[in-house]
Design a protein around this motif. Structure first.
Motif, PDB file in Angstrom:
ATOM      1  N   PRO A  80       0.819  -1.216   0.000  1.00 54.06           N
ATOM      2  CA  PRO A  80       0.000   0.000   0.000  1.00 54.06           C
ATOM      3  C   PRO A  80       0.853   1.265   0.000  1.00 54.06           C
ATOM      4  CG  PRO A  80      -0.008  -1.031   2.186  1.00 54.06           C
ATOM      5  CD  PRO A  80       0.778  -1.942   1.285  1.00 54.06           C
ATOM      6  N   VAL A  81       2.154   1.104   0.275  1.00 53.76           N
ATOM      7  CA  VAL A  81       3.058   2.253   0.400  1.00 53.76           C
ATOM      8  C   VAL A  81       4.134   2.170  -0.679  1.00 53.76           C
ATOM      9  CG1 VAL A  81       4.852   3.208   1.923  1.00 53.76           C
ATOM     10  CG2 VAL A  81       2.616   2.588   2.860  1.00 53.76           C
ATOM     11  N   ASP A  82       4.454   3.306  -1.278  1.00 54.96           N
ATOM     12  CA  ASP A  82       5.571   3.376  -2.226  1.00 54.96           C
ATOM     13  C   ASP A  82       6.872   3.325  -1.418  1.00 54.96           C
ATOM     14  OD1 ASP A  82       7.635   4.167  -3.877  1.00 54.96           O
ATOM     15  OD2 ASP A  82       6.532   5.825  -4.797  1.00 54.96           O
ATOM     16  N   PRO A  83       7.687   2.284  -1.593  1.00 54.39           N
ATOM     17  CA  PRO A  83       8.898   2.181  -0.771  1.00 54.39           C
ATOM     18  C   PRO A  83       9.869   3.353  -0.990  1.00 54.39           C
ATOM     19  CG  PRO A  83       8.811   0.416  -2.424  1.00 54.39           C
ATOM     20  CD  PRO A  83       7.512   1.151  -2.501  1.00 54.39           C
ATOM     21  N   GLN A  84       9.767   4.012  -2.126  1.00 53.12           N
ATOM     22  CA  GLN A  84      10.683   5.128  -2.407  1.00 53.12           C
ATOM     23  C   GLN A  84      10.265   6.415  -1.682  1.00 53.12           C
ATOM     24  OE1 GLN A  84      12.207   5.307  -6.425  1.00 53.12           O
ATOM     25  NE2 GLN A  84      12.027   7.538  -6.454  1.00 53.12           N
ATOM     26  N   THR A  85       8.964   6.686  -1.644  1.00 52.08           N
ATOM     27  CA  THR A  85       8.492   7.936  -1.010  1.00 52.08           C
ATOM     28  C   THR A  85       8.017   7.692   0.420  1.00 52.08           C
ATOM     29  OG1 THR A  85       6.202   7.615  -1.741  1.00 52.08           O
ATOM     30  CG2 THR A  85       7.686   8.769  -3.267  1.00 52.08           C
ATOM     31  N   GLN A  86       7.814   6.428   0.773  1.00 51.42           N
ATOM     32  CA  GLN A  86       7.252   6.058   2.085  1.00 51.42           C
ATOM     33  C   GLN A  86       5.834   6.604   2.282  1.00 51.42           C
ATOM     34  OE1 GLN A  86       8.669   3.962   4.408  1.00 51.42           O
ATOM     35  NE2 GLN A  86      10.308   3.568   2.970  1.00 51.42           N
ATOM     36  N   SER A  87       5.165   6.978   1.190  1.00 49.53           N
ATOM     37  CA  SER A  87       3.774   7.450   1.236  1.00 49.53           C
ATOM     38  C   SER A  87       2.908   6.464   0.467  1.00 49.53           C
ATOM     39  CB  SER A  87       3.653   8.819   0.565  1.00 49.53           C
ATOM     40  OG  SER A  87       4.331   9.787   1.314  1.00 49.53           O
ATOM     41  N   PRO A  88       1.581   6.510   0.684  1.00 49.58           N
ATOM     42  CA  PRO A  88       0.706   5.669  -0.137  1.00 49.58           C
ATOM     43  C   PRO A  88       0.902   5.991  -1.618  1.00 49.58           C
ATOM     44  CG  PRO A  88      -0.523   6.650   1.684  1.00 49.58           C
ATOM     45  CD  PRO A  88       0.838   7.291   1.688  1.00 49.58           C
ATOM     46  N   TRP A  89       0.677   5.004  -2.459  1.00 48.02           N
ATOM     47  CA  TRP A  89       0.698   5.272  -3.902  1.00 48.02           C
ATOM     48  C   TRP A  89      -0.385   6.295  -4.220  1.00 48.02           C
ATOM     49  CZ3 TRP A  89       4.722   3.188  -6.351  1.00 48.02           C
ATOM     50  CH2 TRP A  89       5.284   2.016  -5.852  1.00 48.02           C
ATOM     51  N   PRO A  90      -0.231   7.111  -5.274  1.00 50.14           N
ATOM     52  CA  PRO A  90      -1.298   8.046  -5.667  1.00 50.14           C
ATOM     53  C   PRO A  90      -2.603   7.288  -5.946  1.00 50.14           C
ATOM     54  CG  PRO A  90       0.735   8.487  -6.881  1.00 50.14           C
ATOM     55  CD  PRO A  90       0.964   7.216  -6.135  1.00 50.14           C
ATOM     56  N   ALA A  91      -3.714   7.966  -5.707  1.00 49.49           N
ATOM     57  CA  ALA A  91      -5.021   7.349  -5.974  1.00 49.49           C
ATOM     58  C   ALA A  91      -5.156   7.027  -7.454  1.00 49.49           C
ATOM     59  CB  ALA A  91      -6.127   8.307  -5.554  1.00 49.49           C
ATOM     60  N   MET A  92      -5.983   6.034  -7.765  1.00 51.00           N
ATOM     61  CA  MET A  92      -6.207   5.702  -9.177  1.00 51.00           C
ATOM     62  C   MET A  92      -7.033   6.814  -9.834  1.00 51.00           C
ATOM     63  SD  MET A  92      -7.531   2.222 -10.974  1.00 51.00           S
ATOM     64  CE  MET A  92      -6.647   1.160  -9.866  1.00 51.00           C
TER      65      MET A  92
END
Ligand code: SIN
Ligand code: FE2
Length: 213
Positions: A80-92
């Motif tokens: 559920p989290v982008d390992p590069q930004t440490q934030s959730p992936w952008p919404a679809m």
């Protein structure tokens, strides 16, 4: 002049049991899809992931939706989290969702609700070796795959890596949907030939919608 071909866009080509190609299905909305790709990538940038075996993939990837496909030292996973930004992936983006809804229905999978969209960016020479999409827990849901920009040769085989391959060109706006009997069929993309596309420049983009949760 009478447009003899007006009724032929888009058109459907059977590929395998459970699999079809919706030719040029995404052409009309392609500009909006590209804008949405840029918005996603401004939050979760394209990156070349490293496989568990230590190989840097030639295709650059990002994701949107509740889950995103990624790699780490142990394997492939949906996070559920982008390992590069440490934030959730952008919404679809809504334009992604609506295209996927229409394409899956046209292909005979009206109940498909994706929670993940992997965005692949191919530069000249980039390829995706023969693989199965098998990291998803519920294999009843199909895969919906949208091609944008430069053309590429798609290989589609069978359940076994050694099964014979069909090779076909995927062009701008083509959508491939595979599920049912062909859900675990091997597939891949041959190295991208250099070129220039009016919408995507020197790249090919591919969106693959999955139900990953
Ligand atoms: C994939 O197999 O995930 C992508 C295929 C493609 O780029 O068309
Ligand atoms: Fe795949």
């Amino acid at each position: 002049m009478l447009d003899l071909f007006a009724d032929e866009h888009p058109w459907l080509e059977p590929l395998a049991p459970g699999a079809v190609i919706l030719r040029r299905f995404a052409v009309d909305g392609a500009g909006a899809l590209m804008t949405a790709i840029e918005q996603v990538a401004s939050q979760s940038p394209f990156r070349q992931m490293v496989t568990p075996g230590g190989y840097t993939m030639s295709v650059a990837m990002t994701n949107c939706g509740q889950l995103g496909w990624t790699t780490n030292a142990r394997g492939y996973l949906y996070s559920p989290v982008d390992p590069q930004t440490q934030s959730p992936w952008p919404a679809m983006p809504e334009v992604f969702r609506s295209l996927c809804d229409r394409a899956s229905a046209a292909a005979g999978y009206p109940d498909f609700t994706p929670d993940a969209c992997l965005i692949n960016r191919y530069a000249p020479g980039a390829k995706l070796s023969l693989h199965q999409d098998k990291d998803e827990p519920d294999l009843r849901a199909p895969i919906v795959s949208v091609s944008l920009g430069l053309p590429a040769v798609f290989q589609f085989g069978g359940r076994k890596r050694s099964d014979p391959l069909t090779r076909l060109m995927l062009e701008h706006g083509d959508v491939v949907v595979w599920g049912g009997e062909s859900r675990l069929f091997y597939h891949g993309i041959q190295p991208l030939k250099p070129g220039e596309h009016s919408l995507t420049g020197e790249f090919r983009y591919n969106l693959t919608f999955r139900q990953a949760g």
